[in-house]
Scaffold this motif. Structure first.
Motif, PDB file in Angstrom:
ATOM      1  N   LEU A   8       0.947  -1.241   0.028  1.00  0.00           N
ATOM      2  CA  LEU A   8       0.000  -0.030   0.052  1.00  0.00           C
ATOM      3  C   LEU A   8       1.057   1.238   0.218  1.00  0.00           C
ATOM      4  O   LEU A   8       0.640   2.301  -0.748  1.00  0.00           O
ATOM      5  CB  LEU A   8      -0.937  -0.096   1.334  1.00  0.00           C
ATOM      6  CG  LEU A   8      -2.004   1.241   1.189  1.00  0.00           C
ATOM      7  CD1 LEU A   8      -2.918   0.924   0.225  1.00  0.00           C
ATOM      8  CD2 LEU A   8      -2.637   0.873   2.720  1.00  0.00           C
ATOM      9  N   GLY A   9       1.812   1.382   1.085  1.00  0.00           N
ATOM     10  CA  GLY A   9       2.748   2.514   1.115  1.00  0.00           C
ATOM     11  C   GLY A   9       3.484   2.752  -0.281  1.00  0.00           C
ATOM     12  O   GLY A   9       3.678   4.008  -0.656  1.00  0.00           O
ATOM     13  N   GLU A  10       4.115   1.633  -0.691  1.00  0.00           N
ATOM     14  CA  GLU A  10       5.022   1.931  -2.035  1.00  0.00           C
ATOM     15  C   GLU A  10       4.260   2.217  -3.136  1.00  0.00           C
ATOM     16  O   GLU A  10       4.859   3.203  -3.868  1.00  0.00           O
ATOM     17  CB  GLU A  10       5.981   0.756  -2.218  1.00  0.00           C
ATOM     18  CG  GLU A  10       6.946   0.464  -0.979  1.00  0.00           C
ATOM     19  CD  GLU A  10       7.712   1.623  -0.761  1.00  0.00           C
ATOM     20  OE1 GLU A  10       8.631   2.046  -1.876  1.00  0.00           O
ATOM     21  OE2 GLU A  10       7.862   2.287   0.203  1.00  0.00           O
ATOM     22  N   THR A  11       3.149   1.553  -3.360  1.00  0.00           N
ATOM     23  CA  THR A  11       2.175   1.730  -4.480  1.00  0.00           C
ATOM     24  C   THR A  11       1.826   3.230  -4.615  1.00  0.00           C
ATOM     25  O   THR A  11       1.868   4.029  -5.415  1.00  0.00           O
ATOM     26  CB  THR A  11       1.163   0.939  -4.785  1.00  0.00           C
ATOM     27  OG1 THR A  11       1.556  -0.565  -4.581  1.00  0.00           O
ATOM     28  CG2 THR A  11       0.215   1.094  -5.902  1.00  0.00           C
ATOM     29  N   ILE A  12       1.106   3.647  -3.394  1.00  0.00           N
ATOM     30  CA  ILE A  12       0.513   5.104  -3.358  1.00  0.00           C
ATOM     31  C   ILE A  12       1.700   6.104  -3.385  1.00  0.00           C
ATOM     32  O   ILE A  12       1.526   7.068  -4.052  1.00  0.00           O
ATOM     33  CB  ILE A  12      -0.328   5.187  -2.064  1.00  0.00           C
ATOM     34  CG1 ILE A  12      -1.732   4.311  -2.276  1.00  0.00           C
ATOM     35  CG2 ILE A  12      -1.015   6.534  -1.890  1.00  0.00           C
ATOM     36  CD1 ILE A  12      -2.549   4.165  -1.039  1.00  0.00           C
ATOM     37  N   GLY A  13       2.652   5.813  -2.481  1.00  0.00           N
ATOM     38  CA  GLY A  13       3.877   6.730  -2.451  1.00  0.00           C
ATOM     39  C   GLY A  13       4.479   7.019  -3.774  1.00  0.00           C
ATOM     40  O   GLY A  13       4.807   8.025  -4.492  1.00  0.00           O
ATOM     41  N   THR A  14       4.828   5.812  -4.477  1.00  0.00           N
ATOM     42  CA  THR A  14       5.650   5.926  -5.876  1.00  0.00           C
ATOM     43  C   THR A  14       4.498   6.775  -6.956  1.00  0.00           C
ATOM     44  O   THR A  14       5.082   7.468  -7.710  1.00  0.00           O
ATOM     45  CB  THR A  14       5.910   4.721  -6.257  1.00  0.00           C
ATOM     46  OG1 THR A  14       6.612   4.098  -5.072  1.00  0.00           O
ATOM     47  CG2 THR A  14       6.902   4.932  -7.441  1.00  0.00           C
TER      48      THR A  14
END
Length: 261
Positions: A8-14
């Motif tokens: 979740l964090g890496e997908t949304i953040g990127t």
């Protein structure tokens, strides 16, 4: 940190990173944009603010790597489990592609106006004619919104430039302790990283456009090749390995330097 948090964090953040970073490139490049021709300073600060926003959003969820070079560097250094690396990298690539699609959607009218402009269409054959027709098609007129490209096409120099720039980035992250034992980026750490990215862009970005992040280049380049953009030209796949391999080498090198000293 769970697999769900990482994804979740890496997908949304990127995705946010590429939306804002690619967005500033679109704003400066495309006709009928209010920021047309705003220049290199706008791009470097735009990418810095993109990093700041994305790191702030994802820091408490996934640690806000947002970059395979950072993930590899942290894995070599010991702050990230090697078993988590594939999930980090896959999530980052997915997020980068989502972000690139969002840039296209945001600037849809400007893309259409730019790529149907007679001057742009007229210029393309001449530019493509400079490239060996047996090779991959030349970079199209809007490819720079999606991915990077060199001012002087020299594979060795371009690769070294990306290695050096990424080594600086990952060393700065490691020495600031931004991984913080796996707890993610703090607010101050995100700001420092953003300023480092601005500095790299201003000082080291001239030769290649400073990818310093494999998925920042590869994800949007894939999207460019797939989007139904008129007269978009080629995606310059012959160059695409450099902004992937160079940053990965730089990330690992930074970790080894950090561990050595």
């Amino acid at each position: 940190m769970s697999s769900h948090d990482i994804f979740l964090g890496e997908t949304i953040g990127t995705a946010v990173l590429i939306l804002l970073g690619g967005g500033v490139c679109a704003a400066v490049t495309l006709k009928r944009s209010k920021a047309k021709d705003a220049g290199w300073l706008a791009i470097t600060f735009g990418w810095g603010f993109a990093v700041l926003t994305a790191a702030y959003l994802a820091g408490g969820v996934s640690g806000a790597h947002l970059n395979p070079a950072v993930t590899i560097g942290l894995a070599v250094e010991g702050g990230t489990k090697w078993g988590d690396v594939p999930l980090y990298l896959g999530s980052q690539l997915l997020g980068a592609m989502i972000g690139a699609v969002l840039v296209w959607a945001t600037y849809y009218g400007q893309f259409q106006a730019h790529l149907t402009d007679p001057e742009i269409i007229k210029a393309q054959p001449a530019e493509e004619g400079l490239v060996d027709q047996k090779a991959a098609p030349a970079a199209g007129p809007v490819l720079g919104i999606f991915s990077t490209g060199p001012e002087i096409r020299n594979a060795v120099q371009n690769l070294i430039t990306e290695i050096i720039a990424t080594t600086v980035l990952v060393l700065a992250i490691l020495t600031q302790g931004l991984n913080d034992g796996g707890n993610g980026l703090g607010t101050l750490g995100a700001l420092i990283t953003a300023l480092v990215v601005v500095g790299i862009g201003l000082s080291l970005g001239g030769p290649t456009g400073y990818a310093i992040n494999p998925v920042r280049d590869l994800g949007p380049r894939i999207v460019h090749s797939l989007l139904p953009l008129p007269n978009k030209g080629g995606s310059d796949w012959s160059y695409a390995w450099i902004p992937v391999v160079g940053p990965l080498i730089g990330g690992a090198l930074a970790a080894y330097i950090f561990k050595l000293f």
